[in-house]
Motif scaffolding. Structure first.
Motif, PDB file in Angstrom:
ATOM      1  N   GLY A  29       0.816  -1.211   0.000  1.00  0.00           N
ATOM      2  CA  GLY A  29       0.000   0.000   0.000  1.00  0.00           C
ATOM      3  C   GLY A  29       0.849   1.260   0.000  1.00  0.00           C
ATOM      4  N   THR A  30       1.954   1.241   0.765  1.00  0.00           N
ATOM      5  CA  THR A  30       2.854   2.393   0.803  1.00  0.00           C
ATOM      6  C   THR A  30       3.465   2.662  -0.563  1.00  0.00           C
ATOM      7  N   GLN A  31       3.871   1.588  -1.253  1.00  0.00           N
ATOM      8  CA  GLN A  31       4.439   1.745  -2.590  1.00  0.00           C
ATOM      9  C   GLN A  31       3.401   2.279  -3.572  1.00  0.00           C
ATOM     10  N   LEU A  32       2.184   1.761  -3.493  1.00  0.00           N
ATOM     11  CA  LEU A  32       1.144   2.221  -4.407  1.00  0.00           C
ATOM     12  C   LEU A  32       0.776   3.679  -4.143  1.00  0.00           C
ATOM     13  N   ARG A  33       0.747   4.069  -2.878  1.00  0.00           N
ATOM     14  CA  ARG A  33       0.443   5.471  -2.565  1.00  0.00           C
ATOM     15  C   ARG A  33       1.536   6.391  -3.112  1.00  0.00           C
ATOM     16  N   ARG A  34       2.804   5.967  -2.973  1.00  0.00           N
ATOM     17  CA  ARG A  34       3.911   6.773  -3.471  1.00  0.00           C
ATOM     18  C   ARG A  34       3.817   6.931  -4.988  1.00  0.00           C
ATOM     19  N   LEU A  35       3.535   5.822  -5.681  1.00  0.00           N
ATOM     20  CA  LEU A  35       3.406   5.889  -7.135  1.00  0.00           C
ATOM     21  C   LEU A  35       2.255   6.800  -7.547  1.00  0.00           C
ATOM     22  N   ARG A  36       1.135   6.707  -6.842  1.00  0.00           N
ATOM     23  CA  ARG A  36      -0.032   7.531  -7.196  1.00  0.00           C
ATOM     24  C   ARG A  36       0.260   9.017  -7.008  1.00  0.00           C
ATOM     25  N   THR A  37       0.853   9.372  -5.864  1.00  0.00           N
ATOM     26  CA  THR A  37       1.123  10.787  -5.597  1.00  0.00           C
ATOM     27  C   THR A  37       2.196  11.341  -6.530  1.00  0.00           C
ATOM     28  N   GLU A  38       3.186  10.514  -6.882  1.00  0.00           N
ATOM     29  CA  GLU A  38       4.212  10.969  -7.830  1.00  0.00           C
ATOM     30  C   GLU A  38       3.601  11.309  -9.183  1.00  0.00           C
ATOM     31  N   ARG A  39       2.568  10.590  -9.556  1.00  0.00           N
ATOM     32  CA  ARG A  39       1.898  10.828 -10.834  1.00  0.00           C
ATOM     33  C   ARG A  39       0.820  11.906 -10.736  1.00  0.00           C
ATOM     34  N   ASP A  71      -6.499  -5.854  -9.481  1.00  0.00           N
ATOM     35  CA  ASP A  71      -6.561  -4.444  -9.102  1.00  0.00           C
ATOM     36  C   ASP A  71      -5.166  -3.838  -9.055  1.00  0.00           C
ATOM     37  N   VAL A  72      -4.212  -4.570  -8.480  1.00  0.00           N
ATOM     38  CA  VAL A  72      -2.846  -4.062  -8.414  1.00  0.00           C
ATOM     39  C   VAL A  72      -2.282  -3.876  -9.817  1.00  0.00           C
ATOM     40  N   ALA A  73      -2.556  -4.843 -10.695  1.00  0.00           N
ATOM     41  CA  ALA A  73      -2.080  -4.738 -12.074  1.00  0.00           C
ATOM     42  C   ALA A  73      -2.662  -3.515 -12.769  1.00  0.00           C
ATOM     43  N   ASP A  74      -3.961  -3.259 -12.571  1.00  0.00           N
ATOM     44  CA  ASP A  74      -4.608  -2.093 -13.195  1.00  0.00           C
ATOM     45  C   ASP A  74      -4.046  -0.786 -12.632  1.00  0.00           C
ATOM     46  N   LEU A  75      -3.800  -0.751 -11.336  1.00  0.00           N
ATOM     47  CA  LEU A  75      -3.249   0.461 -10.730  1.00  0.00           C
ATOM     48  C   LEU A  75      -1.830   0.723 -11.230  1.00  0.00           C
ATOM     49  N   LEU A  76      -1.042  -0.329 -11.350  1.00  0.00           N
ATOM     50  CA  LEU A  76       0.321  -0.151 -11.851  1.00  0.00           C
ATOM     51  C   LEU A  76       0.308   0.404 -13.269  1.00  0.00           C
ATOM     52  N   THR A  77      -0.616  -0.085 -14.097  1.00  0.00           N
ATOM     53  CA  THR A  77      -0.739   0.450 -15.455  1.00  0.00           C
ATOM     54  C   THR A  77      -1.106   1.924 -15.413  1.00  0.00           C
ATOM     55  N   LEU A  78      -2.065   2.279 -14.565  1.00  0.00           N
ATOM     56  CA  LEU A  78      -2.474   3.679 -14.420  1.00  0.00           C
ATOM     57  C   LEU A  78      -1.313   4.554 -13.961  1.00  0.00           C
ATOM     58  N   TYR A  79      -0.467   4.007 -13.106  1.00  0.00           N
ATOM     59  CA  TYR A  79       0.647   4.785 -12.560  1.00  0.00           C
ATOM     60  C   TYR A  79       1.884   4.758 -13.454  1.00  0.00           C
ATOM     61  N   GLY A  80       1.775   4.141 -14.620  1.00  0.00           N
ATOM     62  CA  GLY A  80       2.867   4.161 -15.568  1.00  0.00           C
ATOM     63  C   GLY A  80       3.932   3.108 -15.352  1.00  0.00           C
ATOM     64  N   VAL A  81       3.650   2.103 -14.532  1.00  0.00           N
ATOM     65  CA  VAL A  81       4.608   1.020 -14.308  1.00  0.00           C
ATOM     66  C   VAL A  81       4.279  -0.088 -15.309  1.00  0.00           C
ATOM     67  N   ILE A  82       4.972  -0.045 -16.456  1.00  0.00           N
ATOM     68  CA  ILE A  82       4.653  -0.932 -17.572  1.00  0.00           C
ATOM     69  C   ILE A  82       5.664  -2.068 -17.710  1.00  0.00           C
ATOM     70  N   ASP A  83       6.920  -1.791 -17.395  1.00  0.00           N
ATOM     71  CA  ASP A  83       7.990  -2.782 -17.556  1.00  0.00           C
ATOM     72  C   ASP A  83       7.680  -4.031 -16.725  1.00  0.00           C
ATOM     73  N   PRO A  84       7.648  -5.215 -17.362  1.00  0.00           N
ATOM     74  CA  PRO A  84       7.342  -6.449 -16.618  1.00  0.00           C
ATOM     75  C   PRO A  84       8.282  -6.698 -15.445  1.00  0.00           C
ATOM     76  N   ASP A  85       9.554  -6.340 -15.582  1.00  0.00           N
ATOM     77  CA  ASP A  85      10.504  -6.553 -14.494  1.00  0.00           C
ATOM     78  C   ASP A  85      10.213  -5.664 -13.297  1.00  0.00           C
ATOM     79  N   GLU A  86       9.629  -4.500 -13.537  1.00  0.00           N
ATOM     80  CA  GLU A  86       9.269  -3.592 -12.450  1.00  0.00           C
ATOM     81  C   GLU A  86       7.931  -3.976 -11.822  1.00  0.00           C
ATOM     82  N   ARG A  87       7.025  -4.523 -12.619  1.00  0.00           N
ATOM     83  CA  ARG A  87       5.710  -4.912 -12.112  1.00  0.00           C
ATOM     84  C   ARG A  87       5.777  -6.197 -11.285  1.00  0.00           C
ATOM     85  N   ALA A  88       6.659  -7.119 -11.695  1.00  0.00           N
ATOM     86  CA  ALA A  88       6.678  -8.455 -11.091  1.00  0.00           C
ATOM     87  C   ALA A  88       6.817  -8.445  -9.570  1.00  0.00           C
ATOM     88  N   PRO A  89       7.765  -7.654  -8.988  1.00  0.00           N
ATOM     89  CA  PRO A  89       7.887  -7.687  -7.521  1.00  0.00           C
ATOM     90  C   PRO A  89       6.620  -7.232  -6.800  1.00  0.00           C
TER      91      PRO A  89
END
Length: 298
Positions: A29-39, A71-89
């Motif tokens: 959740g902390t990582q997702l919040r950081r990604l959302r606010t950065e965007r 949901d996590v996959a959709d949020l990562l796409t929205l936040y611009g995290v597209i690279d499979p190596d970055e999404r996997a963790p």
């Protein structure tokens, strides 16, 4: 999100792969919040992308509810995290965060808001707590714990009460097992004056408090009546601190049918200052032990 950040998250996953699912949810959740606010994306827009409300996004970012990998996959796409190596963790973390905790077998007894707390408690390295009515749950002797539990569960069967006491005792292993929790409790004098469960239960409880304060990781201070008013005018609360730098302190305040969790720095820092003042106003630990011993003599 940089490759370096992805590598850092991957290390975090490995570090916590056998840890509390609650902590894993908070880390994610902390990582997702950081990604959302950065965007610069609002909670409302994030919620729309996963067919949910902004309130659910808030709960996800606080680690208070489980994650759906979709949901996590959709949020990562929205936040611009597209690279499979970055999404996997992050997707792996979402999967691990949904694993049941040790308390799962007591799930029929636990409201969701308290299940969150048990997960946080199990992952914390230190808890500071102020109580004005009951001995803190981590320091309750079995007979006293049963008396407290009966107050809030009048219709419970003897078997259910037994299981609730077992759960409370199981939580207390954090104080004596491996990787011990540091507990610092300030309790109002009314806590040890109020005879819950009868004289024998209170004697057992005070003896238990004295035994626990002999442990290096447990500190108990009594706030006596003669000190008058004090900093914690709003009632009982706990501050949980975690060994992971990624996790903020969490302030927990329990109510009758729900609980409040605060994790913003400005809020938690205020409660830390209040707790610091309480510790100065209360009897010192050695003086508190002498006070508890005097109650046994009476």
């Amino acid at each position: 999100m940089s490759a370096e950040s992805a590598e850092s998250i991957g290390s975090t996953i490995l570090k916590h792969s056998t840890g509390s699912p609650t902590v894993l949810r908070i880390l994610l959740g902390t990582q997702l919040r950081r990604l959302r606010t950065e965007r610069g994306i609002s909670r409302e827009d994030a919620g729309y992308s996963i067919r949910a409300s902004h309130a659910k996004i808030s709960r996800l970012e606080l680690g208070q509810v489980s994650f759906k990998e979709r949901d996590v996959a959709d949020l990562l796409t929205l936040y611009g995290v597209i690279d499979p190596d970055e999404r996997a963790p992050l997707l792996a973390l979402a999967k691990q965060a949904n694993a049941p905790g040790w308390w799962h077998k007591y799930g029929d007894l636990l409201p969701s808001w308290f299940e969150v707390y048990i997960g946080l408690e199990g992952a914390a390295s230190a808890i500071r707590t102020y109580e004005n009515q009951f001995v803190p749950g981590l320091l309750q002797a079995p007979s006293y714990a049963r008396a407290v539990i009966e107050l809030g569960n009048e219709r419970a069967t003897p078997g259910e009460l037994d299981r609730r006491v077992q759960l409370r005792v199981a939580r207390q292993r954090r104080l004596t097992g491996d990787n011990r929790l540091n507990l610092w409790a300030v309790i109002d004098e009314a806590v040890v004056r109020r005879a819950l469960g009868g004289p024998e239960a209170m004697r057992e409880q005070i003896e238990h408090l004295l035994a626990m304060t002999a442990e290096r990781n447990v500190t108990v201070q009594v706030m006596p009546f003669d000190r008058g008013g004090h900093a914690a005018a709003g009632g009982s609360f706990s501050i949980l601190r975690f060994p992971e730098r990624e996790l903020p302190d969490v302030v927990y305040m329990e109510q009758l049918t729900s609980a409040l969790y605060l994790d913003k720095a400005a809020e938690s820092e205020h409660y830390v200052k209040v707790m610091d003042r309480l510790s100065v106003q209360a009897q010192e630990p050695k003086e508190s032990r002498r006070f508890l011993e005097s109650l046994l003599d009476r």
